[in-house]
Design a protein around this motif. Structure first.
Motif, PDB file in Angstrom:
ATOM      1  N   CYS A   1      71.064  44.447 -69.378  1.00  0.00           N
ATOM      2  CA  CYS A   1      71.429  43.085 -68.973  1.00  0.00           C
ATOM      3  C   CYS A   1      72.946  42.930 -68.998  1.00  0.00           C
TER       4      CYS A   1
ATOM      5  N   THR B   1      72.655  38.945 -65.219  1.00  0.00           N
ATOM      6  CA  THR B   1      71.357  38.575 -65.805  1.00  0.00           C
ATOM      7  C   THR B   1      71.452  37.150 -66.377  1.00  0.00           C
TER       8      THR B   1
ATOM      9  N   LEU C   1      68.336  36.123 -69.128  1.00  0.00           N
ATOM     10  CA  LEU C   1      68.637  36.882 -70.342  1.00  0.00           C
ATOM     11  C   LEU C   1      67.540  36.711 -71.404  1.00  0.00           C
TER      12      LEU C   1
END
Ligand code: NAP
Length: 281
Positions: free
Chosen positions: A184, A188, A194
């Motif tokens: 991530c 993201t 996330l």
């Protein structure tokens, strides 16, 4: 309550191995450290490297260049260190003055003297599972994971942060262990995804440099949490994960400070010994 995954005991054990290897070498290994200009952060890191080197029987040689040194001057200096048979490893201290591009100059260090493991040749070897010299922070995280005794095969691992020194090399090292790796980054977060990714992590590794980015309530019950982040908040140093809530859900978690940090400089010294082996093989 999660078990604390502390870096210091692991570092001490690895240092013992390094010490033995250093004693078995014909010559005392020499680490050349290059600093351009003065910086309090770099000076503190140098002090810690010096102390660790001395403790392990390594000859640490600090070279200070002026804050207005040019890229060409630094490259010339690196070439001299490359050619010096006495020098086994070279480290460039960060931050560098603004006129010097680390990515450009670090490529001039011979791959077999690149103790930070950031030369494209060494990074490329990770891709093929053949690297002997690994980026120090990524290597420190791998050591902590080894310490947990967790079988990484098929594990859902989420890395937050895709920097060249942590997230990217780690993703390759973990793929090599047959983990299912999700990386991530800011994209993201901006896509609002996330939390969704973090929630599924059996192993969560965070290296974003944002205090409190990862909410404790997002941590999967029983997860292993490695927090690489170092952030100053008031007079305290904290990681990227909300520790107090995360430790109630995780099965083990690194403290900040005291988790990854103490291992990073040990990995640098281990890289130096690997560099010596490459040079004599
Ligand atoms: P970096 O180069 O700044 O990389 C940070 C990464 O986090 C980038 O990939 C960035 O994505 C991502 N990121 C930033 N904000 C984010 C957000 N809101 N959501 C998702 N991803 C986000 O930093 P670094 O050098 O890897 O260091 C990361 C942290 O680890 C810092 O706190 C540093 O001090 C610490 N550190 C600790 C050690 C140790 O020994 N313990 C060693 C090295 C670093 P984008 O690039 O896409 O913006």
């Amino acid at each position: 309550m999660a078990k604390l995954l502390e870096g210091r005991p692991v570092a001490e054990r690895i240092k013992e191995e390094i010490r033995k290897q250093v004693q078995s070498l014909k010559n005392k290994p020499v680490l050349a450290s290059v600093m351009a200009g003065d910086n309090a952060g770099a000076a503190a890191y140098v002090k810690s490297q010096e102390k660790n080197a001395k403790d392990l029987g390594i000859d640490y040689r600090l070279h200070k260049l002026s804050h207005d040194a040019t890229e060409d001057q630094l490259i010339e200096f690196i070439k001299k260190l490359n050619a010096d048979k006495e020098i086994n490893g070279i480290i460039i201290q960060m931050p560098l003055p603004p006129q010097i591009d680390y990515k450009k100059i670090s490529q001039f260090i011979l791959p077999e003297k690149d103790v930070e493991g950031m030369h494209p040749v060494n990074i490329g070897k990770i891709l093929f599972g053949k690297a002997k010299i690994l980026p120090c922070t990524a290597a420190a995280v791998m050591e902590l994971l080894k310490e947990t005794g967790l079988d990484l095969y098929g594990r859902e691992i989420v890395i937050v942060g895709h920097s060249e020194i942590v997230g990217k090399p780690l993703s390759l090292l973990l793929l090599d262990k047959f983990a299912t790796v999700t990386v991530c980054h800011i994209g993201t977060s901006k896509a609002g995804k996330l939390e969704e990714h973090v929630r599924k992590a059996e192993v969560l590794i965070v290296a974003a440099g944002k205090a409190g980015l990862i909410k404790g309530s997002w941590i999967k019950e029983g997860a292993t949490v490695i927090d690489v982040g170092i952030n100053r908040v008031g007079d305290k140093i904290v990681g990227d994960v909300e520790f107090e809530t995360a430790e109630k859900r995780a099965s083990c978690i690194t403290p900040v400070p005291g988790g990854v940090g103490p291992l990073t400089v040990t990995m640098l010294m281990r890289n130096l010994v690997e560099a010596v082996k490459l040079q004599i093989s």
